[in-house]
Design an enzyme around this catalytic site. Sequence first.
Site, PDB file in Angstrom:
ATOM      1  N   GLU A 164       0.806  -1.221   0.000  1.00 33.49           N
ATOM      2  CA  GLU A 164       0.000   0.000   0.000  1.00 33.49           C
ATOM      3  C   GLU A 164       0.840   1.273   0.000  1.00 33.49           C
ATOM      4  OE1 GLU A 164      -2.803  -0.145   3.253  1.00 33.49           O
ATOM      5  OE2 GLU A 164      -3.881  -1.842   2.409  1.00 33.49           O
ATOM      6  N   GLU A 360      -5.063  -8.757   0.876  1.00 27.19           N
ATOM      7  CA  GLU A 360      -5.655  -8.498   2.202  1.00 27.19           C
ATOM      8  C   GLU A 360      -7.148  -8.300   2.007  1.00 27.19           C
ATOM      9  OE1 GLU A 360      -4.178  -5.185   4.609  1.00 27.19           O
ATOM     10  OE2 GLU A 360      -2.118  -5.703   4.086  1.00 27.19           O
TER      11      GLU A 360
END
Length: 456
Positions: A164, A360
Amino acid sequence: MKKFPEHFLWGAAMSAPQTEGQSLRHGKSASTWDYWFAEAPEKFNQQQGPADTSKMYELYAADCQRMQAIGMNSVRTSIAWTRLLPDGKTVNPAAVTFYRSYFQAMLDHGVEPIINLFHFDLPMWLMDKGGWENRDSVAAFAYYAETAFELFGDLVKKWTTFNEPMVHVECGYLYQYHYPAIVDFKRAVQVGYHTLLAHARAVEAFRKVLPAGEIGIILNISPSYPRSNSAEDQLAAQRSDLLNTRSFLDPAVLGSIPEELVTLLAENALLPVVKTGDTALLKENTVDFIGLNYYQPRRVQAPENVAYPAKMPHDFYAAYDWPEKKINPYRGWEIYPQALYDVAIIMKEKYNNIPWYVSENGMGVADEERFMNESGMIEDDYRIAFMQEHLDYLHQGISEGSNCFGYHAWTFVDCWSWLNGYRNRYGFYYMDLATYERSVKKSGLWFKAAAEKNGF
Ligand code: BGP
């Protein structure tokens, strides 16, 4: 029964700073999190800092057994840059011993390691030199990446550069959730640009050191859904995706920053400093696969009364409160599993059907002890329903040809999280904060059955 493709990865994701513990010990130097927690504890909504987290530095062998016990055939975690290269140059022998034993323990339990290099944990020595704003960070990261590939490439075949990256950009330079907690759009763009170059330089090093391995990047994806079909709302949604997702996804997969993004940044005096050779570096170093972290969508509408040049990303799109949204009552985030189908189709149609996986996905729950039964098991039926719904939509995307090779839940065992500490629990295993004892939740048993049947 919904069957997933052969060799589908069933697993969970974690990160070094959130699980290892033993921070600042065994030769590890400080990351920005160690520093910030000591300097400004009032920023943290918690008592516990990054020092001990889940004690995996000590408990990894038993934890690898626990992974196998719930059917995980793969796991993703990260290496702490500050543990491997405490001063950025010298290899810490204790770190090599630890990571080699840890990765070997995964393999011994039939759990394939996917190893990530950066999960928000910038070394403090680099932050002191300006962090990602300083172009020297690109070479420093490439050196770290190459060192890791050389030391662990015989054990680890699948690697990722960043988790991220947009999060350390926006949380550090726009929204003040990460150190250095600055608010400056132009500096944020420069930080993002250097991160992108660092990623490409790591891919370049990877091709030399481990030509037979696979490398990717993990991006957070929150598809933007416009409030209406009006041209203004549609444009807002496109710009939200452009800034939040395509800024990293396009260069990583297609080899270049989208033209529309360059134009938008230029029009708002936000262009970063670029050097000759950067474009070629991005073009020549695309990835083998993508990991996508999906939690919730973005609902957007056209912004009102904004004076340009833009001061914040939200000058390009405003948040919109969709009245039909279903909320996770224990964490506040929207639950919208349909987005995983949309994402699957976007990857197929816009990104050359590149191999990708859900890196995720999960449901955070505050005060989860309230769901503990008399025998001490957390009965997290809400999490089972959450995963099943998401996997349903993912399955639909796969059956329409999307090249998805796995699903990783966040996370294996309840872990420490940035400003939230242990408030939101996500694990397949519950962790007792006083004893660090782990006990499997009902969702862990559900996951085992799904993994063993390769479907549900
Ligand atoms: C992701 C991060 C993880 C983890 C997760 C849950 O964005 O990659 O590190 O923190 O979010 O978030 P939280 O703990 O804030 O609920």
